[in-house]
Design a protein around this motif. Structure first.
Motif, mmCIF file in Angstrom:
data_model
loop_
_atom_site.group_PDB
_atom_site.id
_atom_site.type_symbol
_atom_site.label_atom_id
_atom_site.label_comp_id
_atom_site.label_asym_id
_atom_site.label_seq_id
_atom_site.Cartn_x
_atom_site.Cartn_y
_atom_site.Cartn_z
ATOM 1 N N GLU A 154 30.887 -16.143 4.817
ATOM 2 C CA GLU A 154 29.584 -16.344 4.165
ATOM 3 C C GLU A 154 29.764 -17.329 3.014
ATOM 4 O OE1 GLU A 154 25.740 -13.774 2.902
ATOM 5 O OE2 GLU A 154 27.649 -13.012 2.154
ATOM 6 N N PHE A 155 28.919 -18.345 2.993
ATOM 7 C CA PHE A 155 28.928 -19.319 1.896
ATOM 8 C C PHE A 155 27.875 -18.876 0.886
ATOM 9 C CE2 PHE A 155 30.792 -21.675 5.358
ATOM 10 C CZ PHE A 155 31.731 -22.482 4.752
ATOM 11 N N SER A 156 28.271 -18.824 -0.365
ATOM 12 C CA SER A 156 27.299 -18.466 -1.402
ATOM 13 C C SER A 156 27.814 -18.946 -2.757
ATOM 14 C CB SER A 156 27.108 -16.949 -1.441
ATOM 15 O OG SER A 156 26.481 -16.583 -2.645
ATOM 16 N N SER A 157 26.916 -19.433 -3.592
ATOM 17 C CA SER A 157 27.334 -19.897 -4.920
ATOM 18 C C SER A 157 27.739 -18.709 -5.797
ATOM 19 C CB SER A 157 26.209 -20.706 -5.571
ATOM 20 O OG SER A 157 25.021 -19.983 -5.456
ATOM 21 N N HIS A 190 33.567 -17.107 -5.379
ATOM 22 C CA HIS A 190 34.574 -18.163 -5.481
ATOM 23 C C HIS A 190 35.312 -18.069 -4.146
ATOM 24 C CE1 HIS A 190 37.738 -15.133 -6.249
ATOM 25 N NE2 HIS A 190 36.733 -14.478 -6.798
ATOM 26 N N ASP A 191 36.034 -19.116 -3.726
ATOM 27 C CA ASP A 191 36.689 -19.068 -2.415
ATOM 28 C C ASP A 191 37.617 -17.850 -2.327
ATOM 29 O OD1 ASP A 191 35.458 -21.323 -1.452
ATOM 30 O OD2 ASP A 191 37.124 -22.681 -1.924
ATOM 31 N N GLN A 192 37.414 -17.038 -1.314
ATOM 32 C CA GLN A 192 38.210 -15.816 -1.144
ATOM 33 C C GLN A 192 38.665 -15.704 0.299
ATOM 34 O OE1 GLN A 192 36.718 -11.798 -2.424
ATOM 35 N NE2 GLN A 192 34.994 -13.033 -3.067
ATOM 36 N N VAL A 193 39.924 -15.315 0.515
ATOM 37 C CA VAL A 193 40.426 -15.129 1.882
ATOM 38 C C VAL A 193 41.099 -13.765 1.964
ATOM 39 C CG1 VAL A 193 41.872 -16.081 3.721
ATOM 40 C CG2 VAL A 193 40.913 -17.629 1.994
ATOM 41 N N ILE A 194 40.512 -12.885 2.763
ATOM 42 C CA ILE A 194 41.053 -11.524 2.896
ATOM 43 C C ILE A 194 41.418 -11.304 4.367
ATOM 44 C CG2 ILE A 194 40.462 -9.055 2.704
ATOM 45 C CD1 ILE A 194 38.533 -10.049 0.403
ATOM 46 N N ILE A 195 42.691 -11.005 4.614
ATOM 47 C CA ILE A 195 43.128 -10.742 5.994
ATOM 48 C C ILE A 195 43.769 -9.360 6.051
ATOM 49 C CG2 ILE A 195 44.538 -11.545 7.939
ATOM 50 C CD1 ILE A 195 44.301 -14.384 6.952
ATOM 51 N N GLN A 196 43.385 -8.589 7.035
ATOM 52 C CA GLN A 196 43.861 -7.201 7.197
ATOM 53 C C GLN A 196 43.679 -6.422 5.886
ATOM 54 O OE1 GLN A 196 44.076 -7.930 10.695
ATOM 55 N NE2 GLN A 196 45.319 -6.139 10.620
ATOM 56 N N THR A 229 29.751 -25.442 -1.326
ATOM 57 C CA THR A 229 29.499 -24.046 -1.695
ATOM 58 C C THR A 229 30.750 -23.194 -1.440
ATOM 59 O OG1 THR A 229 27.292 -24.466 -0.848
ATOM 60 C CG2 THR A 229 27.811 -22.169 -1.349
ATOM 61 N N PRO A 230 31.086 -22.277 -2.359
ATOM 62 C CA PRO A 230 32.243 -21.395 -2.112
ATOM 63 C C PRO A 230 32.022 -20.480 -0.905
ATOM 64 C CG PRO A 230 31.588 -21.345 -4.418
ATOM 65 C CD PRO A 230 30.500 -22.069 -3.692
ATOM 66 N N VAL A 231 33.143 -19.995 -0.365
ATOM 67 C CA VAL A 231 33.061 -19.164 0.841
ATOM 68 C C VAL A 231 33.875 -17.886 0.675
ATOM 69 C CG1 VAL A 231 35.068 -20.255 2.000
ATOM 70 C CG2 VAL A 231 33.236 -19.263 3.374
#
Ligand code: PMV
Length: 326
Positions: A47-50, A53-59, A86-88
């Motif tokens: 999801e892109f939203s202002s 901030h860019d976040q990456v979550i795996i497992q 836009t951050p994701v």
């Protein structure tokens, strides 16, 4: 912008991609062939939203710095196409152990590419998506397709992509994956590719690979499972001979890997059509036909060093689903 969730299957290479002729573009030394696996997949929600901030979550966990950089680099590639800054937020999960030789980066980056493009309303052809996914992970360029897939090595970014050689319904082949370890492998494929040319056997591999690919394609066309399995098992052993003899030398197998290899040979001696193949890792794939699947599963599950098995049939390309991960 809407939240999008995509499920992408991983694959198993029948003829392996090993070595890159262009590291930055991820152009492989040779064409490769694989089967997309329905049953082993990555699910990714973006999801892109202002507000983010860019976040990456795996497992369930934020990923480490290097992995985060690789993911964000790919998102930036896609953001450039979408003309977006836009951050994701990215949340991703696999239904099989990652970084253990089961091509989680292939299904992972295929799912991510599809999901970001869909969230940005960018409509591309499968070839264009394959070219983009390839730049994040070689195997991902195959995982954006379905069925029996060939990746054309190409001479430039625009000519290096995968396509469906035969669709999933063409031939019902099964893959019983034996898990003999769940911990992250000690060497990634990305670093292994660099050493490919240091093996004295690599040149010989390159000389024979086109002919070998033609033979595997012929076996698929003829639905000749004995021929397919024989070629695929020999290819796996050739590939690992290159890993053994590279500098630095790579021994990926565990005792459990060898136990499965011997069991496969025992099964064949007893008339069961089963053939193994292994990527860069210790977990091992056993290809078989539907009529032998139960017997193969039972035999592998009964082995002391096998922790679990996952069975897959030939799968399709990534699809958008409604079960969001956040
Ligand atoms: O896409 P990578 O860098 O994870 O390389 C994968 C290489 C093999 O799995 C060993 C072979 C293949 O074609 O999948």
């Amino acid at each position: 912008m809407s939240k999008v969730t995509v499920r992408a299957n991983t694959d198993i290479a029948l003829i392996k991609y090993w070595g890159k002729k262009d590291k930055a573009l991820r152009l492989p030394e040779n064409n490769s062939l694989s089967i997309i696996l329905d049953g082993l997949h990555t699910t990714t929600t973006v999801e892109f939203s202002s507000q983010y901030h860019d976040q990456v979550i795996i497992q369930g966990r934020p990923v480490k710095k290097r992995e985060r950089q690789r993911v964000i680099k790919h998102v930036n590639r896609l953001r450039t196409i979408a003309d977006l800054d836009t951050p994701v937020k990215i949340v991703s999960s696999n239904n099989f152990p990652r970084s253990t030789g089961l091509s989680s980066s292939g299904s992972g980056f295929a799912a991510l590419t599809y999901a970001v493009l869909a969230a940005c309303n960018i409509d591309l052809t499968e070839k264009e998506i394959s070219i983009l996914a390839r730049q994040a992970s070689g195997t991902a360029c195959r995982c954006v397709c379905g069925g029996f897939v060939e990746w054309l090595s190409g001479e430039s970014s625009d000519t290096s992509y995968a396509y469906t050689y035969q669709p999933s319904q063409y031939w019902d082949v099964r893959d019983v994956v034996a898990i003999v370890g769940e911990e992250t492998k000690s060497t990634s494929s990305t670093s292994g590719h660099i050493g490919a040319r240091t093996s004295p056997f690599f040149t010989m591999r390159q000389q024979n690979i086109t002919q070998k690919i033609d033979q595997v394609k012929q076996a698929i066309d003829d639905k000749d499972f004995t021929k397919l399995g024989t070629l695929v098992e020999a290819e796996a052993l050739e590939f690992h001979s290159i890993l053994f003899t590279s500098q630095p030398s790579l021994i990926m197998w565990y005792p459990g890997t060898l136990q499965v290899m011997h069991e496969v040979r025992n099964m064949r001696a007893a008339g069961i059509e089963a053939y193994f193949t292994i990527n860069t890792g210790f977990n091992i794939h056993v290809l078989t036909l539907p009529k032998y699947q139960e017997k193969v599963q039972q035999s592998l599950d009964s082995l002391k060093l096998v922790q679990s098995t996952h069975t897959a049939s030939v799968g399709n390309k990534p699809k958008i689903i409604q079960d969001h991960l956040f």
